[in-house]
Design a protein around this motif. Structure first.
Motif, short mmCIF file in Angstrom:
data_model
loop_
_atom_site.label_atom_id
_atom_site.label_comp_id
_atom_site.label_asym_id
_atom_site.label_seq_id
_atom_site.Cartn_x
_atom_site.Cartn_y
_atom_site.Cartn_z
N LEU A 236 41.67 31.65 45.26
CA LEU A 236 41.06 33.23 45.22
C LEU A 236 41.87 34.25 46.04
O LEU A 236 41.80 35.41 45.30
CB LEU A 236 39.47 32.99 45.66
CG LEU A 236 38.42 32.13 45.19
CD1 LEU A 236 37.55 31.80 46.97
CD2 LEU A 236 37.52 33.00 44.57
N ALA A 237 42.37 34.09 47.15
CA ALA A 237 43.46 34.62 47.76
C ALA A 237 44.88 35.48 46.56
O ALA A 237 44.69 36.03 46.64
CB ALA A 237 43.69 34.35 49.88
N GLU A 238 45.03 34.54 46.19
CA GLU A 238 46.29 34.01 45.21
C GLU A 238 45.35 35.33 44.18
O GLU A 238 46.37 35.68 43.19
CB GLU A 238 46.95 33.24 44.74
CG GLU A 238 47.57 32.36 45.64
CD GLU A 238 47.39 31.26 45.58
OE1 GLU A 238 47.40 30.61 43.77
OE2 GLU A 238 49.15 30.51 46.26
N GLN A 239 44.19 35.40 43.30
CA GLN A 239 44.23 35.74 42.17
C GLN A 239 43.28 37.02 42.89
O GLN A 239 44.13 38.23 41.22
CB GLN A 239 42.84 34.84 41.58
CG GLN A 239 43.41 33.43 41.08
CD GLN A 239 43.70 33.70 39.72
OE1 GLN A 239 42.82 33.88 39.15
NE2 GLN A 239 45.23 33.31 39.95
N LEU A 240 42.85 37.34 43.57
CA LEU A 240 42.23 38.44 43.96
C LEU A 240 44.00 39.48 43.68
O LEU A 240 43.41 40.44 43.72
CB LEU A 240 41.73 38.73 45.43
CG LEU A 240 40.16 37.79 44.67
CD1 LEU A 240 39.37 38.00 46.85
CD2 LEU A 240 39.18 39.06 43.89
N SER A 241 44.99 38.94 44.79
CA SER A 241 46.18 39.88 44.80
C SER A 241 46.46 40.21 44.14
O SER A 241 47.18 41.68 43.95
CB SER A 241 46.90 38.77 45.92
OG SER A 241 47.70 38.07 44.73
N GLN A 242 46.28 39.61 43.25
CA GLN A 242 46.67 40.23 41.71
C GLN A 242 45.81 41.15 40.61
O GLN A 242 46.26 41.35 39.37
CB GLN A 242 47.42 38.94 40.14
CG GLN A 242 48.92 37.74 41.34
CD GLN A 242 48.47 36.47 40.23
OE1 GLN A 242 49.41 36.82 39.15
NE2 GLN A 242 48.13 35.12 40.79
N GLY A 243 44.58 40.69 41.20
CA GLY A 243 44.02 42.08 40.86
C GLY A 243 42.89 40.96 40.02
O GLY A 243 42.20 42.42 38.75
N ILE A 244 42.35 39.68 40.07
CA ILE A 244 41.68 39.32 38.95
C ILE A 244 40.65 38.79 40.35
O ILE A 244 40.81 38.21 41.15
CB ILE A 244 42.40 37.77 39.05
CG1 ILE A 244 43.76 37.95 37.80
CG2 ILE A 244 42.01 36.86 37.61
CD1 ILE A 244 44.84 37.39 37.52
N SER A 245 39.64 38.89 39.42
CA SER A 245 38.38 37.98 40.66
C SER A 245 38.06 37.36 39.53
O SER A 245 37.45 37.44 38.79
CB SER A 245 37.49 38.94 40.47
OG SER A 245 36.39 39.35 41.34
N PRO A 246 37.74 36.01 39.86
CA PRO A 246 38.27 34.31 39.05
C PRO A 246 36.80 34.43 39.02
O PRO A 246 35.67 34.76 40.13
CB PRO A 246 38.97 33.94 39.42
CG PRO A 246 39.12 33.90 41.20
CD PRO A 246 39.12 35.28 41.20
N GLY A 247 36.11 33.73 38.41
CA GLY A 247 34.53 33.24 38.41
C GLY A 247 34.70 31.45 38.91
O GLY A 247 36.34 30.94 38.75
N LEU A 248 33.78 30.99 39.20
CA LEU A 248 33.74 29.55 39.10
C LEU A 248 34.97 28.40 37.85
O LEU A 248 35.82 27.72 38.47
CB LEU A 248 32.14 28.41 38.99
CG LEU A 248 32.39 27.09 39.89
CD1 LEU A 248 33.03 27.27 40.97
CD2 LEU A 248 31.02 26.79 39.20
N SER A 249 34.52 28.71 37.17
CA SER A 249 35.24 28.32 35.90
C SER A 249 36.60 28.22 35.76
O SER A 249 37.49 27.50 35.74
CB SER A 249 34.84 28.14 34.43
OG SER A 249 33.04 28.23 34.66
N ASP A 250 36.66 29.59 35.89
CA ASP A 250 38.49 29.91 35.91
C ASP A 250 38.88 28.94 37.16
O ASP A 250 40.36 28.57 37.24
CB ASP A 250 38.29 31.37 37.28
CG ASP A 250 37.71 32.10 35.52
OD1 ASP A 250 38.44 32.38 34.28
OD2 ASP A 250 37.22 32.88 35.75
N VAL A 251 38.77 28.54 38.47
CA VAL A 251 38.82 28.17 39.52
C VAL A 251 38.98 27.00 39.10
O VAL A 251 40.13 26.08 39.43
CB VAL A 251 38.42 28.71 40.85
CG1 VAL A 251 38.59 27.84 41.94
CG2 VAL A 251 38.55 30.02 41.25
#
Length: 337
Positions: A236-251
């Protein structure tokens, strides 16, 4: 408590000691820490570097790490890098196994149409911003790794982006990295061409690479991954730092597991995905508001909010005050860049 490995710190220590600096004076118990071989607290390294720069008057001291690089800093992942077919794949392994070196930052490789960008982002929960000397040392070590892997080509970066303001004297930086330097950047990034990424490593070994990757992955799982909750927090930290707000399926996809398995695993860890995402957003929001001058519109979009109003309400819930008030209240602790 965020740390870096003793091996990585020793490379820095050798670089600084070579300049005649007395490390023990600024970090009591240093010899014992190094003898024990355990991890070193990142915040201690930050404070040490600030003291050494002040003592020596040498703002470029972090760049000395390039000259003192040794593969031991990489530990077991050095084999996975060496046996990779190409430089691009080795850089991907470097990013993949970065958590084995430090949990005080995140590293990932962005693949663009015409270039490769190795990105480093500070962990938002570290109590103090990384000083310039630490950022320089990190960039110098990465660059030394690239040249160690490609001894015949020794590529230069297309550009180097650094998060600190432009120094008055950039000659040493340009001597090492070239002239394409950009300061006060949002992230620390080292960019290479696709041609550089395609360089075949002289140590490549396909059969060994599979074994090396499996071994490094097993070591990281044992040393770093820990609970499923910890792995989700890191993603979650890595994705948000890239401007991506991932959902449960993405993770779940990033973890190589099904959505249902992830849900059940989090239940076993007594964790909730929605709460973990909210906490990750809160940490990133605090870091943006304290340490950058980015607009509230930008931050809200970066963290995946539908609109600025939703971000405002979230800040009131997290901090008890509006985002602007939070920024003003903490202006002296980090400063906007």
């Amino acid at each position: 408590m965020h740390t870096i490995t003793s091996a990585c710190f020793q490379i820095m220590a050798k670089a600084f000691a070579s300049e005649g600096c007395s490390l023990g004076k600024h970090l009591p118990g240093l010899d014992q820490m190094l003898a024990e071989g355990g991890p070193i607290r990142v915040i201690q390294v930050y404070r040490l570097l600030n003291a050494l720069v002040s003592e020596s008057g040498d703002a470029d001291i972090g760049l000395r790490a390039y000259e003192h690089f040794h593969p031991c800093v990489l530990g077991v992942k050095s084999y996975a890098l060496m046996s990779s077919p190409t430089l691009a794949q080795a850089l991907q392994r470097l990013a993949d196994y970065h958590p084995m070196t430090s949990d005080g930052s995140h590293m990932f490789l962005e693949r663009h149409v015409d270039r490769l960008k190795l990105v480093g982002v500070e962990n938002a929960t570290v109590a103090q911003r990384a000083p310039r000397a630490f950022i320089d040392a990190g960039a110098a070590l990465v660059f030394a790794i690239v040249h160690w892997l490609t001894p015949f080509q020794r590529p230069m970066p297309l550009m180097l982006e650094l998060t600190y303001p432009e120094p008055l004297d950039t000659r040493q930086l340009r001597r090492l990295f070239g002239n394409n330097l950009y300061f006060s950047a949002r992230r620390n990034c080292m960019t290479f061409s696709l041609d550089d990424g395609a360089i075949e490593l002289p140590t490549a070994a396909a059969a060994l690479h599979t074994l090396h990757v499996e071994y490094a992955q097993a070591q990281m799982s044992e040393q770093v991954d820990g609970s499923l909750e910890a792995r989700v927090r890191r993603i979650l930290a890595e994705q948000l730092s890239q401007g991506i707000s991932p959902g449960l399926s993405d993770v779940a996809d990033l973890l190589g597991m099904s959505r249902r398995s992830l849900q059940h695993g989090l239940v076993r860890d007594e964790a909730n995905f929605t709460l973990l995402l909210d906490q990750a957003r809160q940490r990133q929001a605090a870091s943006f508001l304290r340490n950058t001058g980015r607009s509230l519109k930008y931050i809200s979009a970066q963290l995946g909010f539908r609109d600025q109003s939703s971000f405002h309400k979230a800040c009131v819930r997290w901090f008890g005050i509006s985002p602007n008030q939070y920024r003003l209240t903490h202006a002296d602790s980090g400063g906007a860049s």
